[in-house]
Motif scaffolding. Structure first.
Motif, short mmCIF file in Angstrom:
data_model
loop_
_atom_site.label_atom_id
_atom_site.label_comp_id
_atom_site.label_asym_id
_atom_site.label_seq_id
_atom_site.Cartn_x
_atom_site.Cartn_y
_atom_site.Cartn_z
N ASN A 39 59.40 27.29 87.72
CA ASN A 39 58.71 26.02 87.51
C ASN A 39 58.49 25.77 86.02
O ASN A 39 57.41 26.05 85.49
N LYS A 40 59.52 25.24 85.37
CA LYS A 40 59.46 25.02 83.94
C LYS A 40 58.86 23.66 83.58
O LYS A 40 58.78 23.31 82.40
N ASP A 41 58.44 22.91 84.60
CA ASP A 41 57.85 21.59 84.35
C ASP A 41 56.33 21.62 84.53
O ASP A 41 55.70 20.57 84.62
N GLN A 77 61.40 33.66 79.83
CA GLN A 77 62.19 33.01 80.87
C GLN A 77 61.82 31.54 81.06
O GLN A 77 62.33 30.89 81.96
N GLY A 78 60.94 31.04 80.19
CA GLY A 78 60.69 29.60 80.21
C GLY A 78 59.35 29.15 80.70
O GLY A 78 59.12 27.93 80.85
N ALA A 79 58.42 30.06 80.96
CA ALA A 79 57.09 29.66 81.42
C ALA A 79 56.34 28.96 80.29
O ALA A 79 56.24 29.50 79.19
N ASN A 80 55.82 27.78 80.57
CA ASN A 80 55.00 27.06 79.60
C ASN A 80 53.57 27.58 79.72
O ASN A 80 52.77 27.06 80.48
N ASN A 107 53.91 36.95 72.75
CA ASN A 107 54.64 35.88 72.08
C ASN A 107 54.17 34.51 72.58
O ASN A 107 54.85 33.85 73.37
N LEU A 108 52.99 34.10 72.13
CA LEU A 108 52.44 32.80 72.54
C LEU A 108 53.15 31.70 71.74
O LEU A 108 52.82 31.43 70.59
N ARG A 109 54.11 31.06 72.38
CA ARG A 109 54.92 30.05 71.69
C ARG A 109 54.24 28.69 71.62
O ARG A 109 54.45 27.93 70.68
N ASN A 136 39.69 17.68 77.47
CA ASN A 136 40.29 16.64 76.62
C ASN A 136 41.47 17.20 75.83
O ASN A 136 42.51 16.55 75.71
N MET A 137 41.29 18.40 75.29
CA MET A 137 42.38 18.97 74.49
C MET A 137 43.57 19.34 75.36
O MET A 137 44.72 19.27 74.92
N LEU A 138 43.31 19.71 76.62
CA LEU A 138 44.41 19.99 77.54
C LEU A 138 45.24 18.73 77.78
O LEU A 138 46.48 18.78 77.78
N GLN A 139 44.58 17.60 77.95
CA GLN A 139 45.30 16.34 78.13
C GLN A 139 46.14 16.01 76.90
O GLN A 139 47.28 15.54 77.01
N ASN A 140 45.61 16.27 75.72
CA ASN A 140 46.36 16.03 74.48
C ASN A 140 47.58 16.93 74.39
O ASN A 140 48.65 16.51 73.96
N LEU A 141 47.41 18.19 74.80
CA LEU A 141 48.53 19.13 74.76
C LEU A 141 49.61 18.72 75.75
O LEU A 141 50.81 18.78 75.43
N MET A 142 49.22 18.28 76.93
CA MET A 142 50.21 17.85 77.93
C MET A 142 51.00 16.64 77.43
O MET A 142 52.22 16.56 77.64
N LYS A 143 50.34 15.71 76.77
CA LYS A 143 51.04 14.57 76.20
C LYS A 143 52.01 15.01 75.12
O LYS A 143 53.14 14.52 75.02
N ARG A 144 51.56 15.95 74.29
CA ARG A 144 52.40 16.44 73.20
C ARG A 144 53.66 17.12 73.74
O ARG A 144 54.75 17.00 73.17
N LEU A 145 53.52 17.86 74.85
CA LEU A 145 54.64 18.58 75.44
C LEU A 145 55.41 17.75 76.45
O LEU A 145 56.44 18.20 76.97
#
Length: 428
Positions: free
Chosen positions: A170-172, A204-207, A227-229, A376-385
């Protein structure tokens, strides 16, 4: 006498896979008519079986090259012993002197060929041939079997380590974990299992990222080796921070007018605070003095960090204030908190108080911009990604999508694994 109960960890995949691969080594040995020495196959398996797939490939490559290098020079010694000295050197001091000299030749060969990372494996194979098996009835056959046995172990390690149940990835989905009592155990540590699995899942692609009250500097220490990308949500939602680039991507700040009002209020109450301020991408913490042992201890422990900059002076005007942090004895903290909640500007702020685990009898008060929340910051991060769905993990029941009851059992990482890569027939 109270009986002591021991808790034994459940064997991990590396242990199980290694045991299976060693068993296959012996199975192939019997299928080959008990030719060769399965010990060398098993040894190669154990050396190549690594936590990460890329490490397995790297060790397998070194093991293979080292085997051929050691076997080549071992064969040279056999030829010298049999044809050069007609078998007269065996058992004398001269043969061991010759082996010692050629050990240097083996090592030097890896330098010349620029494969020094294979030096150890090369010497192990060389010495096993020249010391243990030079007087075999057919030493040439041993050299051949030594190569075959090693290659069998290498191939089995690669195969067994790459076999997995069919899984959907689930990479989305954005996966966000709390930190204390969620992914860190009761001792404030991240287990080896969690580190290995997190790195594998991220690779392996986990966000995956974290959301915490901790500062970026504190996160670096707690998650060393992971490795927190993705950017992390830090300071209880006040900042979005890129650990790799050392960059504050976004912040919720207290206005200059409000910061001045808070400073004046604290000064009037004769209360000391640590004021966290952003100057470009540098965190500066202003303070004036210490009024209790907890404040002094915090400063003593943290001021040496290259990611924290403590400055003893009042806050200059126009600074980008992230939050004020106070730590006081609990009764005093409750009084200060109640006074803060009576101020006319309280609705423009988010003011929280909680007990200190590190300093019993003390409590923290933190004052943020009212928009500075993890949600609020989670919503900002989701928009950014550009990700539409998220799954949160936390230790407070009802506040996260997945409730983690026992951080000491790696529950968070196991739950993440199930969410990110469910077995395909389970996902249906």
């Amino acid at each position: 006498m109270e009986r002591i109960r021991r808790r034994f960890p459940i064997p991990g995949q590396r242990i199980l896979r290694s045991a299976c691969a060693v068993g296959l080594c012996f199975g192939i040995y019997f299928l080959r008519g008990q030719k060769g020495i399965p010990f060398y196959s098993a040894l190669a398996v154990l050396q190549c079986m690594q936590p990460y797939h890329e490490n397995t490939l790297a060790v397998a490559k070194r093991r293979t090259i080292g085997t051929f290098m050691g076997a080549f020079w071992g064969l040279i010694i056999i030829l010298l012993e049999i044809y050069g000295f007609e078998g007269k050197l065996y058992g004398t001091a001269a043969v061991y002197l010759l082996i010692a000299c050629f050990t240097g030749v083996v090592l030097y060969s890896t330098v010349i060929l620029k494969i020094t990372d294979t030096a150890y494996f090369s010497c192990v194979v060389f010495l096993s041939i020249t010391v243990m098996h030079i007087k075999d009835a057919d030493p040439y056959l041993f050299v051949l079997n030594r190569i075959v046995d090693t290659l069998i172990g290498v191939v089995l390690a690669l195969l067994v380590n790459s076999l997995h149940l069919p899984r959907k990835k689930n990479k989305d989905i954005l996966f966000i974990s709390g930190v204390d009592d969620t992914i860190l155990d009761s001792q404030g540590s991240l287990s080896t299992y969690s580190k290995v699995e997190l790195n594998r899942l991220i690779e392996q692609g986990a966000n995956f990222t974290i959301s915490t009250m901790r500062t970026p500097a504190n996160i670096r220490g707690a998650f060393a080796g992971v490795n927190l990308r993705l950017p992390v949500i830090a300071m209880d939602g006040a900042v979005l921070y890129d650990l790799k680039e050392n960059y504050y991507l976004m912040s919720y700040e207290i206005s200059d007018i409000l910061a001045s009002g808070i400073s004046a209020f604290l000064e009037q109450m004769e209360v000391e605070s640590f004021t966290n301020v952003l100057i470009d991408d540098m965190l500066v913490i202003y303070y004036k003095d210490f009024s209790n042992e907890a404040q002094w201890d915090i400063y003593t422990k943290l001021h040496k960090s290259p990611y924290r900059n403590y400055v003893k002076r009042p806050i200059p005007k126009g600074e980008r204030v992230l939050y004020f942090m106070l730590i006081e004895e609990k009764a005093a903290a409750e009084h200060i908190y109640n006074c803060l909640m009576e101020q006319p500007w309280k609705d423009e702020l988010r003011i929280i108080m909680y007990d200190s685990h590190d300093y019993p009898g003390y409590a923290y008060i933190k004052i943020f911009n009212k928009e500075a929340t993890r949600e609020n910051m989670l919503q900002n991060l989701m928009k950014r990604l550009n990700i539409q769905k998220s799954v949160t993990f936390g230790s407070i029941e009802g506040k996260s999508d997945i409730y983690i009851q026992n951080a000491d059992k790696n529950e968070m990482v196991k739950a993440l694994k199930k969410q990110f890569e469910p077995v395909i027939w389970e996902a249906r």
